[in-house]
Design a protein around this motif. Structure first.
Motif, mmCIF file in Angstrom:
data_model
loop_
_atom_site.group_PDB
_atom_site.id
_atom_site.type_symbol
_atom_site.label_atom_id
_atom_site.label_comp_id
_atom_site.label_asym_id
_atom_site.label_seq_id
_atom_site.Cartn_x
_atom_site.Cartn_y
_atom_site.Cartn_z
ATOM 1 N N CYS A 161 -11.756 3.306 -4.928
ATOM 2 C CA CYS A 161 -11.113 3.321 -3.523
ATOM 3 C C CYS A 161 -9.934 2.163 -3.474
ATOM 4 O O CYS A 161 -8.845 2.345 -3.035
ATOM 5 C CB CYS A 161 -12.077 3.253 -2.544
ATOM 6 S SG CYS A 161 -12.995 4.513 -2.215
ATOM 7 N N ASP A 162 -10.316 0.928 -3.939
ATOM 8 C CA ASP A 162 -9.620 -0.103 -3.859
ATOM 9 C C ASP A 162 -8.484 0.090 -4.883
ATOM 10 O O ASP A 162 -7.212 -0.361 -4.487
ATOM 11 C CB ASP A 162 -10.373 -1.358 -4.279
ATOM 12 C CG ASP A 162 -11.286 -1.861 -3.453
ATOM 13 O OD1 ASP A 162 -11.295 -1.262 -2.364
ATOM 14 O OD2 ASP A 162 -12.311 -2.416 -3.497
ATOM 15 N N LEU A 217 -5.633 2.408 -3.197
ATOM 16 C CA LEU A 217 -4.930 1.459 -2.135
ATOM 17 C C LEU A 217 -4.072 0.900 -2.810
ATOM 18 O O LEU A 217 -2.885 0.551 -2.049
ATOM 19 C CB LEU A 217 -6.089 0.639 -1.519
ATOM 20 C CG LEU A 217 -6.753 1.365 -0.204
ATOM 21 C CD1 LEU A 217 -7.910 0.337 0.324
ATOM 22 C CD2 LEU A 217 -5.883 1.579 0.830
ATOM 23 N N VAL A 256 -6.345 5.556 4.994
ATOM 24 C CA VAL A 256 -6.375 4.226 4.614
ATOM 25 C C VAL A 256 -7.472 3.758 5.088
ATOM 26 O O VAL A 256 -8.328 2.605 4.329
ATOM 27 C CB VAL A 256 -5.215 3.495 4.829
ATOM 28 C CG1 VAL A 256 -4.981 1.885 4.635
ATOM 29 C CG2 VAL A 256 -3.814 4.076 4.127
ATOM 30 N N LYS A 257 -7.937 3.664 6.363
ATOM 31 C CA LYS A 257 -9.124 3.044 6.915
ATOM 32 C C LYS A 257 -10.454 3.375 6.339
ATOM 33 O O LYS A 257 -11.166 2.307 6.058
ATOM 34 C CB LYS A 257 -9.228 3.326 8.303
ATOM 35 C CG LYS A 257 -8.151 2.672 9.269
ATOM 36 C CD LYS A 257 -8.338 2.848 10.698
ATOM 37 C CE LYS A 257 -7.442 2.400 11.763
ATOM 38 N NZ LYS A 257 -7.458 2.660 13.110
ATOM 39 N N ARG A 273 -10.499 1.604 2.942
ATOM 40 C CA ARG A 273 -10.844 0.254 2.957
ATOM 41 C C ARG A 273 -12.121 -0.176 3.168
ATOM 42 O O ARG A 273 -12.791 -1.027 2.530
ATOM 43 C CB ARG A 273 -10.006 -0.409 4.093
ATOM 44 C CG ARG A 273 -8.499 -0.498 3.771
ATOM 45 C CD ARG A 273 -7.846 -1.097 4.872
ATOM 46 N NE ARG A 273 -6.289 -1.397 4.653
ATOM 47 C CZ ARG A 273 -5.333 -1.786 5.621
ATOM 48 N NH1 ARG A 273 -5.760 -1.315 6.782
ATOM 49 N NH2 ARG A 273 -4.253 -2.114 5.220
ATOM 50 N N LYS A 274 -12.860 0.984 3.916
ATOM 51 C CA LYS A 274 -14.297 0.922 3.960
ATOM 52 C C LYS A 274 -15.544 1.253 2.717
ATOM 53 O O LYS A 274 -16.339 0.750 2.857
ATOM 54 C CB LYS A 274 -14.923 1.935 5.127
ATOM 55 C CG LYS A 274 -14.296 1.205 6.517
ATOM 56 C CD LYS A 274 -14.832 2.222 7.488
ATOM 57 C CE LYS A 274 -14.379 1.896 9.039
ATOM 58 N NZ LYS A 274 -14.878 2.737 9.996
ATOM 59 N N ILE A 279 0.791 -1.240 0.074
ATOM 60 C CA ILE A 279 -0.069 0.093 0.002
ATOM 61 C C ILE A 279 0.808 1.150 0.039
ATOM 62 O O ILE A 279 1.902 1.418 0.784
ATOM 63 C CB ILE A 279 -0.854 0.191 1.024
ATOM 64 C CG1 ILE A 279 -1.838 -1.415 1.275
ATOM 65 C CG2 ILE A 279 -1.886 1.502 1.370
ATOM 66 C CD1 ILE A 279 -2.794 -1.173 2.078
#
Length: 257
Positions: free
Chosen positions: A151-152, A155, A120-121, A124-125, A113
């Motif tokens: 988002c993915d 990351l 980042v949290k 991930r959501k 990452i």
């Protein structure tokens, strides 16, 4: 196990190019020359894993087939001729298979990452971590999936893919905002929609279109086959898209974008 040296940027570019081809095959006005251009970067991709070489060969086979059609073996074909419906359907099926093969292959990669400014949290959501509950509920399933993929991808360091998906969502929301106004409908692919809105509102813009100039600039970069989005570009466009969602939902009447 034999080790391979791969180029992460080329892997990212290949995924974006396959997605772009798949989306364009939905357009009934897609021309032969544009199709050949869309296949070119897939065919010429380098620094990728051997497991994806079949995709390269498939793209080359399609290019050869379409170029043969242009050389006179296809009746009355010109570069600006639209791709026949049956060919377009077949190519879309192949592009869909390439997407699945690509996703299945890269899902087995170990990806570090990168350092990013967005939390980042929250990434991930997914989009619901950045949007209000009311706005999240108004997203269509496709918009929610595309934002999650954006988002993915961010990351994973796939910046061009992330920005591409975010721009698609922005265009779809602006399309539905526009069509709720008395002015009528607007059609075309996501990049065409942004261009049409830019032409209609060259200077004075409604508040919902304040970010349009930025989106148009990024659209031109993402659609340029020789460009790769930076991390900063992808993050900024994702932020703009989340902010746009919050603005548009306040004037949207039907309950879904």
């Amino acid at each position: 196990m034999e080790e391979e040296i791969i180029n992460p940027k080329e892997i990212c570019r290949l995924g974006t190019d396959i997605e772009k081809l798949f989306e364009y095959t939905k357009d009934t006005s897609l021309t032969l020359s544009r199709t050949i251009d869309l296949l070119e970067p897939i065919h010429n991709s380098s620094g990728i894993t051997k497991k994806l070489k079949k995709i390269k060969k498939g793209a080359k086979d399609w290019q050869d087939r379409l170029k043969t059609k242009l050389k006179g073996k296809g009746k009355g074909a010109t570069p600006e001729s639209t791709l026949p419906e049956q060919l377009r359907d077949n190519l879309r099926d192949d592009a869909h298979e390439w997407k699945i093969q690509f996703e299945n292959t890269v899902s087995n990669f170990f990806i570090a990452i990168p350092e990013i400014d967005l939390p980042v949290k929250k990434l991930r959501k997914g989009p619901e971590a950045f949007l209000s509950k009311k706005t999240s509920k108004k997203l269509t399933d496709t918009q929610a999936r595309n934002l999650k993929e954006a988002c993915d991808s961010l990351l994973a360091g796939n910046c061009t893919a992330s920005e591409y998906m975010a721009l698609r969502v922005a265009a779809s929301m602006l399309k539905e905002w526009y069509e709720e106004r008395p002015v009528g409908e607007i059609s075309g692919s996501w990049d065409t929609i942004l261009t049409k809105l830019g032409n209609e509102y060259p200077k004075k813009k409604p508040r919902e279109l304040k970010s349009l100039d930025y989106l148009l600039e990024r659209k031109n970069e993402v659609m340029n086959l020789s460009k790769i989005s930076s991390q900063s570009d992808a993050e900024s466009t994702l932020r703009y898209t989340f902010n746009l969602a919050e603005k548009v939902k306040k004037v949207h009447k039907s309950g879904t974008f």
